[in-house]
Motif scaffolding. Structure first.
Motif, mmCIF file in Angstrom:
data_model
loop_
_atom_site.group_PDB
_atom_site.id
_atom_site.type_symbol
_atom_site.label_atom_id
_atom_site.label_comp_id
_atom_site.label_asym_id
_atom_site.label_seq_id
_atom_site.Cartn_x
_atom_site.Cartn_y
_atom_site.Cartn_z
ATOM 1 N N UNK A 1 -4.463 -4.347 -1.340
ATOM 2 C CA UNK A 1 -5.836 -4.026 -2.115
ATOM 3 C C UNK A 1 -6.466 -5.300 -2.624
ATOM 4 N N UNK A 2 -5.724 -6.563 -2.528
ATOM 5 C CA UNK A 2 -6.476 -8.015 -2.441
ATOM 6 C C UNK A 2 -7.435 -8.225 -1.316
ATOM 7 N N UNK A 3 -7.091 -7.358 -0.189
ATOM 8 C CA UNK A 3 -7.753 -7.760 1.019
ATOM 9 C C UNK A 3 -8.783 -6.650 1.032
ATOM 10 N N UNK A 4 -8.527 -5.319 1.030
ATOM 11 C CA UNK A 4 -9.402 -4.434 1.335
ATOM 12 C C UNK A 4 -9.790 -3.639 0.175
ATOM 13 N N UNK B 1 -12.123 -4.018 -2.103
ATOM 14 C CA UNK B 1 -13.880 -3.490 -2.256
ATOM 15 C C UNK B 1 -14.270 -2.619 -1.368
ATOM 16 N N UNK B 2 -13.355 -2.522 -0.446
ATOM 17 C CA UNK B 2 -14.198 -1.339 0.867
ATOM 18 C C UNK B 2 -14.006 0.325 0.187
ATOM 19 N N UNK C 1 -8.411 5.256 5.249
ATOM 20 C CA UNK C 1 -9.480 4.864 6.230
ATOM 21 C C UNK C 1 -10.526 4.347 5.607
ATOM 22 N N UNK C 2 -11.123 2.947 5.848
ATOM 23 C CA UNK C 2 -12.233 2.361 4.833
ATOM 24 C C UNK C 2 -13.432 1.919 5.930
ATOM 25 N N UNK C 3 -14.528 1.716 5.184
ATOM 26 C CA UNK C 3 -15.680 1.148 5.936
ATOM 27 C C UNK C 3 -15.946 -0.183 5.802
ATOM 28 N N UNK C 4 -15.853 -0.877 7.145
ATOM 29 C CA UNK C 4 -16.135 -2.247 7.316
ATOM 30 C C UNK C 4 -17.589 -2.445 7.881
ATOM 31 N N UNK D 1 -5.294 3.606 -7.369
ATOM 32 C CA UNK D 1 -6.699 3.370 -6.830
ATOM 33 C C UNK D 1 -7.154 4.787 -6.355
ATOM 34 N N UNK D 2 -8.497 4.546 -6.030
ATOM 35 C CA UNK D 2 -9.442 5.675 -5.566
ATOM 36 C C UNK D 2 -8.823 6.205 -4.151
ATOM 37 N N UNK D 3 -8.654 5.367 -3.340
ATOM 38 C CA UNK D 3 -8.238 5.673 -2.056
ATOM 39 C C UNK D 3 -6.957 6.463 -1.988
ATOM 40 N N UNK D 4 -5.956 5.936 -2.614
ATOM 41 C CA UNK D 4 -4.559 6.626 -2.444
ATOM 42 C C UNK D 4 -4.650 8.037 -3.342
#
Length: 208
Positions: free
Chosen positions: A199-202, A204-205, A147-150, A49-52
Motif C-alpha cells: 500500500x505504500x507503493x500503490x 493511491x491508485x 487490479x489498479x489503474x496507472x 483498504x478499499x481494494x481488498x
C-alpha cells in the motif's frame, strides 16, 4: 454498583464500537457498491483498504445477506482496524497502464501474464527463503489479487522503483506488439508483498 453494593462491570469497557474506514467506504460507494455491502466488506477484511474490501464484496456478491445491514454492536479492541476473520497479510497487485487504451481482453491477458511471471519468478528463486515464504503466506490467506489503474509507463517505472526500494518483488509485462499496441510497451506491473508495504507503493491508485 447494584443497590446491594455489588460492583457491576461495564460490558462495554473492554470493547470498542466498530466503525468503517471512512475513506475506504467512500471509495467503495463510488464504485456503485451498496453501503451495507461495503461495510460488510470492510468488516470482514479488517477495515484495511478499499481494494481488498471490494474484492471481498465481488467474491460474495451472491450471498443472500450481502446487502443486509451489518449486525455488529461491538467487537474486541484488538479487532478494531485489524483482522476480524482472517489475516490479509499479503497480496498481489497489478498496476495497468490505462493510457495504452487496451481492450478488456487485452488487459486480462496482460494481467495474467504479469501474475504468472511474478509467481514463477518467486517460486523459482532458489535459495531465497523470503520470497518462497511470501508466496506460502499469500497462498494460505486466499491469494488476494487487486487490479489498479496507472497513468503511463513513467508511472509504472516509478512504482517499480519504489517497490524495489522496499524490497518487494515485481514483474513487468511487456507486449509483443502483435495486436493493439507497439512491441515492447510496458503494460502491467505486478507487485507482491505484505499489505501494509504494498500500500505504500500503490495505495493511491484507483481500482480498475
Amino acid at each position: 454498583m447494584d443497590p446491594d453494593g455489588t460492583e457491576v462491570s461495564d460490558s462495554t469497557s473492554s470493547a470498542t464500537f466498530w466503525h468503517p474506514n471512512e475513506d475506504a467506504l467512500s471509495s467503495l460507494l463510488s464504485l456503485g457498491i451498496s453501503r451495507n455491502a461495503a461495510e460488510r466488506g470492510l468488516y470482514y477484511t479488517g477495515n484495511a483498504s478499499a481494494d481488498v474490501a471490494a474484492e471481498w464484496v465481488f467474491d460474495h456478491i451472491s450471498d443472500p445477506d450481502v446487502h443486509q445491514p451489518l449486525s455488529i454492536s461491538a467487537v474486541p479492541d484488538a479487532a478494531v482496524g485489524g483482522s476480524v476473520m482472517f489475516d490479509l497479510s499479503h497480496k498481489m497487485v497489478f498496476a495497468v497502464d490505462i493510457s495504452l487504451g487496451m481492450g478488456i481482453g487485452k488487459i486480462a491477458a496482460q494481467v495474467a501474464h504479469a501474475g504468472v511471471g511474478l509467481y514463477r519468478h518467486m517460486i523459482l528463486a532458489a535459495g531465497d527463503g523470503r520470497l518462497q515464504s511470501m508466496v506460502a503466506l499469500w497462498q494460505e490467506m486466499g491469494e488476494t489479487k487487486i487490479v489498479l489503474k496507472a497513468g503511463g509507463s513513467a508511472e509504472l517505472m516509478s512504482l517499480e522503483s519504489k517497490a524495489s526500494s522496499l524490497n518487494l518483488p515485481t514483474y513487468t509485462a511487456q507486449d509483443a506488439g502483435k495486436t493493439q499496441i507497439p512491441a515492447g510497451s510496458m503494460t502491467v506491473l505486478a507487485i507482491m508483498g505484505p499489505v501494509t508495504e504494498v500500500d505504500k507503493v500503490t495505495g493511491h491508485l484507483q481500482l480498475l
